[in-house]
Design an enzyme around this catalytic site. Sequence first.
Site, PDB file in Angstrom:
ATOM      1  N   ALA A  83       0.845  -1.191   0.000  1.00 64.42           N
ATOM      2  CA  ALA A  83       0.000   0.000   0.000  1.00 64.42           C
ATOM      3  C   ALA A  83       0.884   1.247   0.000  1.00 64.42           C
ATOM      4  O   ALA A  83       1.901   1.299   0.690  1.00 64.42           O
ATOM      5  CB  ALA A  83      -0.902  -0.007   1.235  1.00 64.42           C
TER       6      ALA A  83
ATOM      7  N   HIS B  38      -7.357   9.649  -7.757  1.00 64.27           N
ATOM      8  CA  HIS B  38      -6.900   8.886  -8.925  1.00 64.27           C
ATOM      9  C   HIS B  38      -7.411   9.537 -10.212  1.00 64.27           C
ATOM     10  O   HIS B  38      -6.667   9.676 -11.178  1.00 64.27           O
ATOM     11  CB  HIS B  38      -7.375   7.432  -8.842  1.00 64.27           C
ATOM     12  CG  HIS B  38      -6.458   6.538  -8.078  1.00 64.27           C
ATOM     13  ND1 HIS B  38      -5.608   5.651  -8.689  1.00 64.27           N
ATOM     14  CD2 HIS B  38      -6.254   6.402  -6.744  1.00 64.27           C
ATOM     15  CE1 HIS B  38      -4.917   4.992  -7.764  1.00 64.27           C
ATOM     16  NE2 HIS B  38      -5.297   5.434  -6.577  1.00 64.27           N
ATOM     17  N   LYS B  39      -8.668   9.922 -10.222  1.00 61.44           N
ATOM     18  CA  LYS B  39      -9.247  10.561 -11.413  1.00 61.44           C
ATOM     19  C   LYS B  39      -8.525  11.860 -11.739  1.00 61.44           C
ATOM     20  O   LYS B  39      -8.253  12.154 -12.912  1.00 61.44           O
ATOM     21  CB  LYS B  39     -10.735  10.842 -11.205  1.00 61.44           C
ATOM     22  CG  LYS B  39     -11.616   9.628 -11.330  1.00 61.44           C
ATOM     23  CD  LYS B  39     -13.085  10.000 -11.144  1.00 61.44           C
ATOM     24  CE  LYS B  39     -13.983   8.806 -11.337  1.00 61.44           C
ATOM     25  NZ  LYS B  39     -15.400   9.147 -11.138  1.00 61.44           N
TER      26      LYS B  39
END
Length: 185
Positions: free
Chosen positions: A11, A50-51
């Site tokens: 992660a 993320h977008k």
Amino acid sequence: MSKLILITGGARSGKSTFAEEKAKEWGRKVLYVATSKPIDEEMKQRIAKHKARRPSEWDTLEEYKNLDTAILNVLQDKDTVLLDCITIMITNLMLEEACDWDSLTRDKVEEIEDLIQHQIERIISLSKMTEALFILVTNETGLGVVPAAVMGRDFRDISGRVNQMLARAADEVYFCVSGIPMKIK
């Protein structure tokens, strides 16, 4: 020529950023396959980050099951498919198949794992029959402590075996640590 790249790591290891850089290097027409579901506020914020990082000209497919069919339906002119991430896909499939993991029989767990592995086999097959570069992101789940919960242990084991399948099929494999990608295959 088809090519499959697997990017793994823990992660916050830099996997997704590295995968996006690889897609930018290779692809002109990228399909980003997002497997996350916005189930709570934290996930909504992660998805939004993320977008925001992705180039606006990339197409996005938000799906986590039957991905071979879903990707094939929108692949037409794409030269790169970036799937982020396999382990979230596994989680979603596990949760869809069963709610009370503490009471599942080992036979039922194996049935669910077979279903997941079949989905992975279909993604691998699709990657080999197209000309597109496939970049798959997955978490390395086997380096931590043994999870206390049954579902956590089953998730670790299933994702570990899926990652082995993908690594065997991949042309290149990268392991990310602290934002540093290391090519291991």
